[in-house]
Design a protein around this motif. Structure first.
Motif, PDB file in Angstrom:
ATOM      1  N   LYS A 244       7.854 -21.587  49.934  1.00  0.00           N
ATOM      2  CA  LYS A 244       8.476 -20.478  50.058  1.00  0.00           C
ATOM      3  C   LYS A 244       7.636 -19.234  49.849  1.00  0.00           C
ATOM      4  O   LYS A 244       7.819 -18.406  50.793  1.00  0.00           O
ATOM      5  N   LEU A 245       6.779 -19.499  49.312  1.00  0.00           N
ATOM      6  CA  LEU A 245       5.629 -18.284  48.984  1.00  0.00           C
ATOM      7  C   LEU A 245       4.713 -18.118  50.194  1.00  0.00           C
ATOM      8  O   LEU A 245       4.090 -17.330  50.179  1.00  0.00           O
ATOM      9  N   GLY A 246       4.655 -19.058  51.240  1.00  0.00           N
ATOM     10  CA  GLY A 246       3.833 -19.082  52.293  1.00  0.00           C
ATOM     11  C   GLY A 246       2.385 -19.554  52.117  1.00  0.00           C
ATOM     12  O   GLY A 246       1.563 -19.103  52.639  1.00  0.00           O
ATOM     13  N   LEU A 247       2.357 -20.392  50.765  1.00  0.00           N
ATOM     14  CA  LEU A 247       0.883 -20.729  50.522  1.00  0.00           C
ATOM     15  C   LEU A 247       0.681 -22.178  51.328  1.00  0.00           C
ATOM     16  O   LEU A 247       1.452 -22.770  51.850  1.00  0.00           O
ATOM     17  N   MET A 248      -0.633 -22.461  51.147  1.00  0.00           N
ATOM     18  CA  MET A 248      -1.198 -23.619  51.752  1.00  0.00           C
ATOM     19  C   MET A 248      -0.703 -24.986  51.125  1.00  0.00           C
ATOM     20  O   MET A 248      -0.578 -25.895  51.831  1.00  0.00           O
ATOM     21  N   GLY A 249      -0.456 -24.935  50.025  1.00  0.00           N
ATOM     22  CA  GLY A 249       0.001 -26.153  49.220  1.00  0.00           C
ATOM     23  C   GLY A 249      -0.437 -26.185  47.717  1.00  0.00           C
ATOM     24  O   GLY A 249      -1.168 -25.378  47.360  1.00  0.00           O
ATOM     25  N   LEU A 250      -0.016 -27.243  47.082  1.00  0.00           N
ATOM     26  CA  LEU A 250      -0.693 -27.401  45.643  1.00  0.00           C
ATOM     27  C   LEU A 250      -2.081 -27.584  45.428  1.00  0.00           C
ATOM     28  O   LEU A 250      -2.399 -27.153  44.423  1.00  0.00           O
ATOM     29  N   GLN A 251      -2.881 -28.143  46.605  1.00  0.00           N
ATOM     30  CA  GLN A 251      -4.042 -28.177  46.277  1.00  0.00           C
ATOM     31  C   GLN A 251      -5.002 -26.680  46.274  1.00  0.00           C
ATOM     32  O   GLN A 251      -6.205 -26.744  46.035  1.00  0.00           O
ATOM     33  N   ARG A 252      -4.230 -25.538  46.560  1.00  0.00           N
ATOM     34  CA  ARG A 252      -4.767 -24.523  46.550  1.00  0.00           C
ATOM     35  C   ARG A 252      -4.064 -23.288  45.792  1.00  0.00           C
ATOM     36  O   ARG A 252      -3.670 -22.318  46.306  1.00  0.00           O
ATOM     37  N   PRO A 253      -3.764 -23.538  44.577  1.00  0.00           N
ATOM     38  CA  PRO A 253      -3.031 -22.754  43.598  1.00  0.00           C
ATOM     39  C   PRO A 253      -3.784 -21.341  43.250  1.00  0.00           C
ATOM     40  O   PRO A 253      -3.179 -20.303  42.994  1.00  0.00           O
ATOM     41  N   GLN A 254      -5.059 -21.428  43.925  1.00  0.00           N
ATOM     42  CA  GLN A 254      -5.790 -20.138  43.505  1.00  0.00           C
ATOM     43  C   GLN A 254      -5.425 -18.945  44.505  1.00  0.00           C
ATOM     44  O   GLN A 254      -5.713 -17.754  44.148  1.00  0.00           O
ATOM     45  N   GLN A 255      -4.853 -19.313  45.490  1.00  0.00           N
ATOM     46  CA  GLN A 255      -4.287 -18.133  46.423  1.00  0.00           C
ATOM     47  C   GLN A 255      -3.369 -17.214  45.524  1.00  0.00           C
ATOM     48  O   GLN A 255      -3.245 -15.914  45.838  1.00  0.00           O
ATOM     49  N   MET A 256      -2.466 -17.537  44.329  1.00  0.00           N
ATOM     50  CA  MET A 256      -1.827 -16.643  43.826  1.00  0.00           C
ATOM     51  C   MET A 256      -2.669 -15.753  42.938  1.00  0.00           C
ATOM     52  O   MET A 256      -2.331 -14.799  42.784  1.00  0.00           O
ATOM     53  N   ASN A 257      -3.977 -16.288  42.683  1.00  0.00           N
ATOM     54  CA  ASN A 257      -4.991 -15.404  42.147  1.00  0.00           C
ATOM     55  C   ASN A 257      -5.360 -14.104  42.709  1.00  0.00           C
ATOM     56  O   ASN A 257      -5.775 -13.226  42.238  1.00  0.00           O
ATOM     57  N   VAL A 258      -5.293 -14.355  44.244  1.00  0.00           N
ATOM     58  CA  VAL A 258      -5.886 -13.348  45.103  1.00  0.00           C
ATOM     59  C   VAL A 258      -4.895 -12.087  44.911  1.00  0.00           C
ATOM     60  O   VAL A 258      -5.559 -11.071  44.908  1.00  0.00           O
ATOM     61  N   ASP A 259      -3.738 -12.332  44.994  1.00  0.00           N
ATOM     62  CA  ASP A 259      -2.912 -11.158  44.990  1.00  0.00           C
ATOM     63  C   ASP A 259      -2.999 -10.687  43.656  1.00  0.00           C
ATOM     64  O   ASP A 259      -2.912  -9.180  43.258  1.00  0.00           O
ATOM     65  N   MET A 260      -3.192 -11.216  42.447  1.00  0.00           N
ATOM     66  CA  MET A 260      -3.224 -10.849  40.984  1.00  0.00           C
ATOM     67  C   MET A 260      -4.469  -9.900  41.110  1.00  0.00           C
ATOM     68  O   MET A 260      -4.486  -8.965  40.454  1.00  0.00           O
ATOM     69  N   SER A 261      -5.568 -10.581  41.606  1.00  0.00           N
ATOM     70  CA  SER A 261      -6.820 -10.014  41.571  1.00  0.00           C
ATOM     71  C   SER A 261      -6.725  -8.484  42.209  1.00  0.00           C
ATOM     72  O   SER A 261      -7.328  -7.373  41.825  1.00  0.00           O
ATOM     73  N   PHE A 262      -6.146  -8.433  43.555  1.00  0.00           N
ATOM     74  CA  PHE A 262      -6.096  -7.331  44.464  1.00  0.00           C
ATOM     75  C   PHE A 262      -5.318  -6.023  43.495  1.00  0.00           C
ATOM     76  O   PHE A 262      -5.678  -5.020  43.178  1.00  0.00           O
ATOM     77  N   LYS A 263      -4.105  -6.656  42.778  1.00  0.00           N
ATOM     78  CA  LYS A 263      -3.525  -5.734  42.046  1.00  0.00           C
ATOM     79  C   LYS A 263      -4.074  -5.114  40.864  1.00  0.00           C
ATOM     80  O   LYS A 263      -4.052  -3.940  40.333  1.00  0.00           O
ATOM     81  N   THR A 264      -4.802  -6.019  39.944  1.00  0.00           N
ATOM     82  CA  THR A 264      -5.638  -5.561  39.020  1.00  0.00           C
ATOM     83  C   THR A 264      -6.593  -4.740  39.311  1.00  0.00           C
ATOM     84  O   THR A 264      -6.863  -3.735  38.658  1.00  0.00           O
ATOM     85  N   ARG A 265      -7.279  -5.043  40.490  1.00  0.00           N
ATOM     86  CA  ARG A 265      -8.433  -4.044  40.865  1.00  0.00           C
ATOM     87  C   ARG A 265      -7.835  -2.580  41.222  1.00  0.00           C
ATOM     88  O   ARG A 265      -8.441  -1.732  40.929  1.00  0.00           O
ATOM     89  N   ALA A 266      -6.722  -2.572  41.899  1.00  0.00           N
ATOM     90  CA  ALA A 266      -6.103  -1.347  42.170  1.00  0.00           C
ATOM     91  C   ALA A 266      -5.581  -0.583  41.039  1.00  0.00           C
ATOM     92  O   ALA A 266      -5.802   0.645  40.883  1.00  0.00           O
ATOM     93  N   PHE A 267      -5.153  -1.348  39.986  1.00  0.00           N
ATOM     94  CA  PHE A 267      -4.798  -0.772  38.687  1.00  0.00           C
ATOM     95  C   PHE A 267      -6.007  -0.197  38.108  1.00  0.00           C
ATOM     96  O   PHE A 267      -6.131   0.824  37.500  1.00  0.00           O
ATOM     97  N   THR A 268      -7.081  -0.808  37.875  1.00  0.00           N
ATOM     98  CA  THR A 268      -8.436  -0.449  37.449  1.00  0.00           C
ATOM     99  C   THR A 268      -9.053   0.723  38.004  1.00  0.00           C
ATOM    100  O   THR A 268      -9.261   1.718  37.339  1.00  0.00           O
ATOM    101  N   THR A 269      -8.614   0.806  39.420  1.00  0.00           N
ATOM    102  CA  THR A 269      -9.127   2.031  39.964  1.00  0.00           C
ATOM    103  C   THR A 269      -8.354   3.196  39.299  1.00  0.00           C
ATOM    104  O   THR A 269      -9.149   4.395  39.126  1.00  0.00           O
ATOM    105  N   ILE A 270      -6.977   3.189  39.259  1.00  0.00           N
ATOM    106  CA  ILE A 270      -6.227   4.229  38.619  1.00  0.00           C
ATOM    107  C   ILE A 270      -6.638   4.474  37.227  1.00  0.00           C
ATOM    108  O   ILE A 270      -6.580   5.701  36.695  1.00  0.00           O
ATOM    109  N   LEU A 271      -6.870   3.556  36.550  1.00  0.00           N
ATOM    110  CA  LEU A 271      -7.139   3.569  34.880  1.00  0.00           C
ATOM    111  C   LEU A 271      -8.485   4.237  35.032  1.00  0.00           C
ATOM    112  O   LEU A 271      -8.651   5.168  33.942  1.00  0.00           O
ATOM    113  N   ILE A 272      -9.410   3.966  35.689  1.00  0.00           N
ATOM    114  CA  ILE A 272     -10.691   4.969  35.807  1.00  0.00           C
ATOM    115  C   ILE A 272     -10.600   6.349  36.160  1.00  0.00           C
ATOM    116  O   ILE A 272     -11.101   7.222  35.507  1.00  0.00           O
TER     117      ILE A 272
END
Length: 373
Positions: A244-272
């Motif tokens: 449902k999330l449009g991911l490739m499968g259980l063998q690639r759960p790291q895709q969830m971390n991609v969005d989290m990394s992006f948002k964490t980086r964007a937040f870090t910019t505002i924090l700076i």
């Protein structure tokens, strides 16, 4: 005997029919070579601030794809910094060299009003951005669209003008240099003037700082909690939920971390940006309050040097912001390279980051646990 307003003049000449005397309040100025160096640095800051922030505004204006709500806010912040650097910093640089205000008493009040006006606008934009990040990451509510952003920008301009305008028409004490390198709030015993000075520093620093600090602490806590949840439950996500999330499968759960990394980086910019705002404005806020309430501090010999340093630090923020954009935001960095002539493109091309696959408002569900990344 002629009366003299001690809050506006450094030297007051008291005369009567028989005697005359000169009462001079002595203060310490910087050596001439240091003043010239500081003025030259401020001139460089004007150029860098204008070019850097102008590029930010041009990027958002010329590229429709860049006209998101957050980019409109960043462009407004850049425009306020441009106005601050062009309409205030050059006069400060001249006053630093001459140790005198060459532009008249009336323009002194106008200069002080413009200074607070553009500073208030920049702070308002930072406040809006922090609240928007709080709603997205903590409350899981992505409500800010370009139309609402334009409305909030308009309201922030009007509010900033209403708060800063009384300094140019009212009886507010605005001191004419030579006591300081720029027209600043002077010492006064008037309750109305003190109340207005408190209103200014509260609106410019204390309220925004408190709201932004609370927002960022909540965001940091949410990001930390989400990181733990995703790490603990990534392997247990069922196949139907992953599909449902449009991911490739259980063998690639790291895709969830991609969005989290992006948002964490964007937040870090505002924090700076928030940290830069705090460092640049806390000293100026303290000095402004002491100037209005402390006769001893305002008439101390070191007041000129202290006020010069804190003013220079407050102007440093106008240079700080565009550098952060190009350092932290890939699209802005690429757009800057497009504006730069080919002969100056000596830096190697930075590899692109993994593109986002998931919207910022996506909620990851794992059994009974939820986390908004």
């Amino acid at each position: 005997m002629a009366a003299c307003n001690s809050s506006l003049l450094v030297a007051c000449e008291l005369q009567d029919s028989n005697t005359s005397s000169l009462s001079v309040v002595r203060y310490t100025t910087m050596p001439i070579h240091l003043r010239i160096l500081l003025a030259a640095v401020m001139t460089g800051m004007v150029v860098i601030s204008f070019l850097g922030n102008a590029i930010v505004c041009l990027i958002v204006y010329q590229k429709p794809a860049m006209r998101s709500a957050i980019n409109l806010l960043l462009a407004t912040l850049a425009f306020s910094d441009i106005m601050l650097s062009l309409l205030c910093m050059p006069f400060t640089a001249v006053s630093i060299i001459t140790v005198d205000w060459q532009f008249g008493v009336y323009f002194c009040k106008i200069s002080a009003m413009l200074y607070w006006f553009f500073v208030l606008e920049g702070v308002s934009i930072l406040l809006i951005i922090s609240v928007d990040r709080f709603l997205i990451i903590v409350q899981r509510q992505d409500k800010l669209n370009p139309y609402r952003a334009k409305i909030m920008i308009t309201v922030s301009w009007l509010l900033s003008f209403c708060i800063s305008f009384p300094s140019v028409v009212g009886s507010t004490v605005v001191d004419v240099p030579t006591r300081a390198p720029q027209c600043v709030l002077g010492y006064t015993e008037s309750p109305a003037d003190r109340a207005y000075a408190v209103l200014l520093v509260v609106a410019v620093f204390f309220i925004p700082f408190s709201v932004m600090l609370y927002s960022y602490l909540c965001i940091l806590n949410t990001v930390r909690r989400n990181a733990v949840r995703i790490h603990n439950h990534a392997d247990s996500l069922c196949l139907s939920q992953v599909s449902k999330l449009g991911l490739m499968g259980l063998q690639r759960p790291q895709q969830m971390n991609v969005d989290m990394s992006f948002k964490t980086r964007a937040f870090t910019t505002i924090l700076i940006l928030f940290i830069g705002f705090s460092i640049c404005w806390l000293p100026h806020t303290v000095v402004s309050l002491l100037s209005v309430f402390s006769h001893r501090f305002y008439y101390s010999p070191s007041f000129y040097v202290i006020s010069t340093c804190v003013l220079w630090l407050s102007y440093l923020k106008t240079v700080f912001n565009p550098i952060i954009y190009c350092w932290r935001i890939k699209k802005f960095r690429e757009a800057c390279m497009e504006f730069m002539p080919k002969t100056f493109k000596i830096l190697p091309k930075v590899p692109g980051r993994t593109r986002r696959r998931i919207r910022p408002s996506t909620i990851y569900v794992c059994s009974e646990h939820q986390s908004a990344v």
